[in-house]
Design a protein around this motif. Structure first.
Motif, PDB file in Angstrom:
ATOM      1  N   LEU A  45       0.843  -1.187   0.000  1.00 49.66           N
ATOM      2  CA  LEU A  45       0.000   0.000   0.000  1.00 49.66           C
ATOM      3  C   LEU A  45       0.878   1.237   0.000  1.00 49.66           C
ATOM      4  CD1 LEU A  45      -2.736   1.524   0.436  1.00 49.66           C
ATOM      5  CD2 LEU A  45      -2.308   1.283   2.902  1.00 49.66           C
ATOM      6  N   ALA A  47       0.420   4.754   0.964  1.00 50.79           N
ATOM      7  CA  ALA A  47      -0.547   5.532   1.733  1.00 50.79           C
ATOM      8  C   ALA A  47      -0.279   7.023   1.539  1.00 50.79           C
ATOM      9  CB  ALA A  47      -0.460   5.156   3.214  1.00 50.79           C
ATOM     10  N   VAL A  66      -1.578  -1.137  -4.188  1.00 53.32           N
ATOM     11  CA  VAL A  66      -2.729  -0.258  -4.006  1.00 53.32           C
ATOM     12  C   VAL A  66      -2.236   1.127  -3.616  1.00 53.32           C
ATOM     13  CG1 VAL A  66      -4.852   0.143  -2.682  1.00 53.32           C
ATOM     14  CG2 VAL A  66      -4.174  -2.191  -3.295  1.00 53.32           C
ATOM     15  N   ALA A  68      -3.528   4.955  -2.090  1.00 51.95           N
ATOM     16  CA  ALA A  68      -4.615   5.621  -1.366  1.00 51.95           C
ATOM     17  C   ALA A  68      -4.267   7.084  -1.187  1.00 51.95           C
ATOM     18  CB  ALA A  68      -4.834   4.966  -0.003  1.00 51.95           C
ATOM     19  N   ASP A  69      -5.264   7.944  -1.336  1.00 53.77           N
ATOM     20  CA  ASP A  69      -5.072   9.379  -1.111  1.00 53.77           C
ATOM     21  C   ASP A  69      -6.437   9.990  -0.830  1.00 53.77           C
ATOM     22  OD1 ASP A  69      -3.774  11.888  -0.948  1.00 53.77           O
ATOM     23  OD2 ASP A  69      -2.371  11.259  -2.511  1.00 53.77           O
ATOM     24  N   VAL A  84      -7.643   4.058  -4.282  1.00 56.02           N
ATOM     25  CA  VAL A  84      -8.782   4.247  -3.389  1.00 56.02           C
ATOM     26  C   VAL A  84      -8.703   5.635  -2.772  1.00 56.02           C
ATOM     27  CG1 VAL A  84      -9.979   3.395  -1.333  1.00 56.02           C
ATOM     28  CG2 VAL A  84      -8.830   1.777  -2.858  1.00 56.02           C
ATOM     29  N   VAL A  86      -9.414   7.700   0.262  1.00 57.97           N
ATOM     30  CA  VAL A  86      -9.680   7.413   1.674  1.00 57.97           C
ATOM     31  C   VAL A  86      -8.924   8.407   2.544  1.00 57.97           C
ATOM     32  CG1 VAL A  86      -7.789   5.713   1.753  1.00 57.97           C
ATOM     33  CG2 VAL A  86      -9.598   5.617   3.457  1.00 57.97           C
ATOM     34  N   LEU A  88      -7.026   8.647   5.609  1.00 59.01           N
ATOM     35  CA  LEU A  88      -6.352   7.675   6.469  1.00 59.01           C
ATOM     36  C   LEU A  88      -6.549   7.982   7.949  1.00 59.01           C
ATOM     37  CD1 LEU A  88      -3.025   7.425   4.450  1.00 59.01           C
ATOM     38  CD2 LEU A  88      -4.888   5.768   4.469  1.00 59.01           C
ATOM     39  N   GLY A  94     -11.215   1.423   5.738  1.00 60.45           N
ATOM     40  CA  GLY A  94     -10.797   1.693   4.360  1.00 60.45           C
ATOM     41  C   GLY A  94     -10.305   0.442   3.650  1.00 60.45           C
ATOM     42  N   PHE A  95      -9.668  -0.446   4.402  1.00 57.40           N
ATOM     43  CA  PHE A  95      -9.195  -1.723   3.871  1.00 57.40           C
ATOM     44  C   PHE A  95      -9.445  -2.787   4.918  1.00 57.40           C
ATOM     45  CE2 PHE A  95      -6.530   1.582   1.985  1.00 57.40           C
ATOM     46  CZ  PHE A  95      -6.695   1.316   0.635  1.00 57.40           C
TER      47      PHE A  95
END
Length: 249
Positions: A45, A47, A66, A68-69, A84, A86, A88, A94-95
């Motif tokens: 991930l 992140a 993956v 995420a932001d 995705v 999300v 954090l 989220g996951f």
């Protein structure tokens, strides 16, 4: 002189290694460890993935990558298998738990309004024995401290000057951005085997133009002999291994 030419001046001055080198080495170790635990099924991930990811270099060794932001990417991210949106700090689900062997947080911790919650979420989403790699600014550096001490208006006006694009300029909170605070937050989130390194990074981060490069270079040289005040923190931590049933009882 190009950016690369300017950066070539840093090594003889004792400012290297770069953050990129430290993060790459940490990710290489993390992916290697994950390959031993999960051959052929390493999941990672990014992140706060932004535009570029240090995990791209390990793409052939990662089965699922993956990103995420908190907002849509400003450019295509073909190296990702999934993106995705999300927050954090806020979205606990989220996951699924135990989803990732490797998690990278590259210059995102300084933007978190609730870094403790974000790190707790990352820990929750990691598989036992997984590795978290974090790079973040160090507010013990006098230039970083001065910047964070500015009113919001001037700070927002200055930030785009040292960013590649205006889209990369995000609010900077700095609530968990000195070595002691980062370590304490990682411990509180349940991470173990925490290793922190500090490195001078201002010249590289601000290196697009000569004036900002020289200002960053001055900042890096200022703290060469003061490790706790160097501009950037690289932290590596592990999610604890799963306990055997007898130990858990």
């Amino acid at each position: 002189m190009t950016e690369a030419g300017r950066f070539a001046l840093l090594s003889p001055l004792g400012i290297e290694p770069s953050v990129g080198k430290l993060v790459h080495e940490a990710l290489d170790r993390a992916v290697s460890a994950a390959e031993l635990r999960s051959p052929g099924s390493v999941a990672a991930l990014d992140a706060g993935c932004g535009r570029v990811s240090a995990l791209r270099a390990f793409r052939p060794r990662i089965a699922g990558l993956v990103g995420a932001d908190v907002h849509e990417p400003v450019v295509p991210l073909p190296h990702l298998d999934e993106f995705v949106i999300v927050d954090l700090c806020r979205v606990v689900d989220g996951f699924a738990g135990r989803s990732f062997d490797v998690v990278l947080s590259s210059f995102t911790l300084e933007h978190f309004e609730d870094p403790a919650a974000a790190l707790a979420n990352l820990r929750r989403w990691m598989r036992p024995g997984g590795t978290l790699v974090v790079a973040t600014v160090n507010r013990r550096h006098p230039f970083v401290a001065a910047y964070l001490g500015l009113p919001v208006g001037p700070r927002r006006a200055l930030q785009p000057l040292v960013k590649a694009t205006a889209g990369d300029a995000h609010p900077l909170v700095g609530a968990c951005n000195d070595p002691a605070a980062v370590r304490a937050a990682l411990v509180a989130a349940g991470f173990t085997e925490i290793r922190l390194t500090t490195v001078g990074h201002l010249a590289r981060a601000w290196g697009r133009h000569w004036p900002t490069f020289l200002l960053g270079l001055a900042g890096d040289l200022l703290t060469t002999a003061m490790p706790s005040r160097r501009s950037t923190i690289v932290a590596v931590a592990r999610a604890p291994e799963a306990r055997a049933p007898a130990e858990a009882s």
